[in-house]
Structure formats: C-alpha cells, structure tokens
Design a protein around this motif. Structure first.
Motif, PDB file in Angstrom:
ATOM      1  N   SER A   1       0.840  -1.208   0.000  1.00  0.00           N
ATOM      2  CA  SER A   1       0.000   0.000   0.000  1.00  0.00           C
ATOM      3  C   SER A   1       0.871   1.254   0.000  1.00  0.00           C
ATOM      4  O   SER A   1       0.516   2.256  -0.607  1.00  0.00           O
ATOM      5  N   ARG A   2       2.006   1.215   0.672  1.00  0.00           N
ATOM      6  CA  ARG A   2       2.914   2.359   0.668  1.00  0.00           C
ATOM      7  C   ARG A   2       3.459   2.579  -0.738  1.00  0.00           C
ATOM      8  O   ARG A   2       3.528   3.704  -1.226  1.00  0.00           O
ATOM      9  N   ASN A   3       3.832   1.481  -1.414  1.00  0.00           N
ATOM     10  CA  ASN A   3       4.319   1.611  -2.787  1.00  0.00           C
ATOM     11  C   ASN A   3       3.226   2.148  -3.702  1.00  0.00           C
ATOM     12  O   ASN A   3       3.511   2.919  -4.617  1.00  0.00           O
ATOM     13  N   PHE A   4       1.996   1.742  -3.488  1.00  0.00           N
ATOM     14  CA  PHE A   4       0.884   2.226  -4.293  1.00  0.00           C
ATOM     15  C   PHE A   4       0.733   3.743  -4.131  1.00  0.00           C
ATOM     16  O   PHE A   4       0.560   4.465  -5.117  1.00  0.00           O
ATOM     17  N   CYS A   5       0.812   4.226  -2.887  1.00  0.00           N
ATOM     18  CA  CYS A   5       0.707   5.671  -2.641  1.00  0.00           C
ATOM     19  C   CYS A   5       1.855   6.424  -3.304  1.00  0.00           C
ATOM     20  O   CYS A   5       1.652   7.481  -3.917  1.00  0.00           O
ATOM     21  N   ILE A   6       3.049   5.896  -3.190  1.00  0.00           N
ATOM     22  CA  ILE A   6       4.207   6.543  -3.811  1.00  0.00           C
ATOM     23  C   ILE A   6       4.054   6.548  -5.324  1.00  0.00           C
ATOM     24  O   ILE A   6       4.357   7.554  -5.993  1.00  0.00           O
ATOM     25  N   ASP A   7       3.546   5.460  -5.897  1.00  0.00           N
ATOM     26  CA  ASP A   7       3.327   5.393  -7.345  1.00  0.00           C
ATOM     27  C   ASP A   7       2.326   6.449  -7.797  1.00  0.00           C
ATOM     28  O   ASP A   7       2.526   7.116  -8.834  1.00  0.00           O
ATOM     29  N   ILE A   8       1.243   6.632  -7.043  1.00  0.00           N
ATOM     30  CA  ILE A   8       0.237   7.646  -7.411  1.00  0.00           C
ATOM     31  C   ILE A   8       0.841   9.043  -7.334  1.00  0.00           C
ATOM     32  O   ILE A   8       0.634   9.867  -8.236  1.00  0.00           O
ATOM     33  N   ILE A   9       1.600   9.317  -6.271  1.00  0.00           N
ATOM     34  CA  ILE A   9       2.217  10.646  -6.122  1.00  0.00           C
ATOM     35  C   ILE A   9       3.196  10.895  -7.264  1.00  0.00           C
ATOM     36  O   ILE A   9       3.209  11.989  -7.865  1.00  0.00           O
ATOM     37  N   LEU A  10       4.031   9.903  -7.608  1.00  0.00           N
ATOM     38  CA  LEU A  10       4.971  10.072  -8.715  1.00  0.00           C
ATOM     39  C   LEU A  10       4.246  10.257 -10.045  1.00  0.00           C
ATOM     40  O   LEU A  10       4.665  11.058 -10.893  1.00  0.00           O
ATOM     41  N   LEU A  11       3.137   9.542 -10.243  1.00  0.00           N
ATOM     42  CA  LEU A  11       2.351   9.690 -11.468  1.00  0.00           C
ATOM     43  C   LEU A  11       1.787  11.100 -11.576  1.00  0.00           C
ATOM     44  O   LEU A  11       1.828  11.716 -12.657  1.00  0.00           O
TER      45      LEU A  11
END
Length: 157
Positions: free
Chosen positions: A135-145
């Motif tokens: 879930s942390r990686n998912f949040c980071i992926d959304i922020i980077l996107l």
C-alpha cells in the motif's frame, strides 16, 4: 536461569550452551515466592536422607565384614540388606518418575501449542508487513504519477 535443550544423535534431548533469549519467569531467583517446600517434598527429603545414611552404614558394615573376616553368612546377610535397601530406593525413584511424567507431558504440550501460536503469529506479521509495503508503494506510485503528469502538462503548454 537460562536453559536450552537440543536433540542429540541418540534420539534423546541433551542440554547445550545457554542462550540469552530463553528465560524463565524466576530470573534466577529461587526464593520461597517460586519454590515452596511442601509436606510431601519435606517427607521425601527426610526419607532420602535416612536411606542415604542406611546405605552408607550398610557399605561400612560390608567393608568391616570383609576386613575383619566376619563369617560368610553374616556378610551375605549384610549384603542382602544393602541390596534390599537399593531395591526400595530404586522403586521409590520409579514412583517419583511416574509422578513426574504427566507433568513433563503437560509441559511438552504447552511448548508445542506455544510453538504453533508463534508460527501463526509470524505468518500474520509477515502478511501485515507485505500489505503495508504494497500500500505504501501504491501511494508513492500515485504521487509520482501526479508529479510526472504535472511536469508533462507544464512542458506541453
């Protein structure tokens, strides 16, 4: 007090070097709070001491019989008495072992249950850590996107 048991090659259990991570509740303090002498244990200790003194006396009598050439029948009678004492002591030890076997079985059952609970807890902890990480990686992926889209929008204008 620290203790560790490991299986040996003969199929039994033997003590090995102590490990700091295994501790008993007593922390090495063996005072009356943890171990109280009961009437049964007191009687057992007195009986043990009496039999020990008898055995020493029989041994002394046998050695005297050998040294002073007491007639053979008397010497054999003393040896017979000593063997009877040993037989009774062995019988008492067997009874004590019979009393302690159920306690050891109960401890073994509790250790098995604790081991199973520990394995279950480790599996649940591993799953929880994996869920948090994903879930942390998912949040980071959304922020980077969002940042990449923002940069692309800025450059596209």
């Amino acid at each position: 007090m620290e203790l560790q048991l490991r299986p040996n090659k003969a199929g039994g259990w033997g003590a090995s070097a102590p490990r700091a991570e295994i501790k008993f509740d007593s922390d090495g303090q063996f005072d009356n709070e943890y171990f109280q002498e009961t009437e049964t244990s007191s009687q057992f200790r007195q009986e043990y001491e009496m039999r020990k003194m008898k055995q020493e006396a029989v041994g002394l009598m046998v050695s005297l019989a050998i040294n002073f050439d007491i007639p053979q029948d008397q010497g054999l009678d003393m040896i017979s008495d000593g063997l009877d004492t040993l037989k009774n002591m062995a019988h008492d030890m067997n009874e004590e072992m019979d009393r302690q076997v159920p306690l050891m079985d109960e401890i073994d059952t509790k250790v098995d249950r604790a081991t199973a609970d520990l394995k279950n807890t480790n599996v649940r902890l591993k799953d929880t850590v994996n869920q948090l990480r994903s879930s942390r990686n998912f949040c980071i992926d959304i922020i980077l996107l969002i940042i990449i889209l923002g940069i692309a929008a800025y450059l596209y204008k």
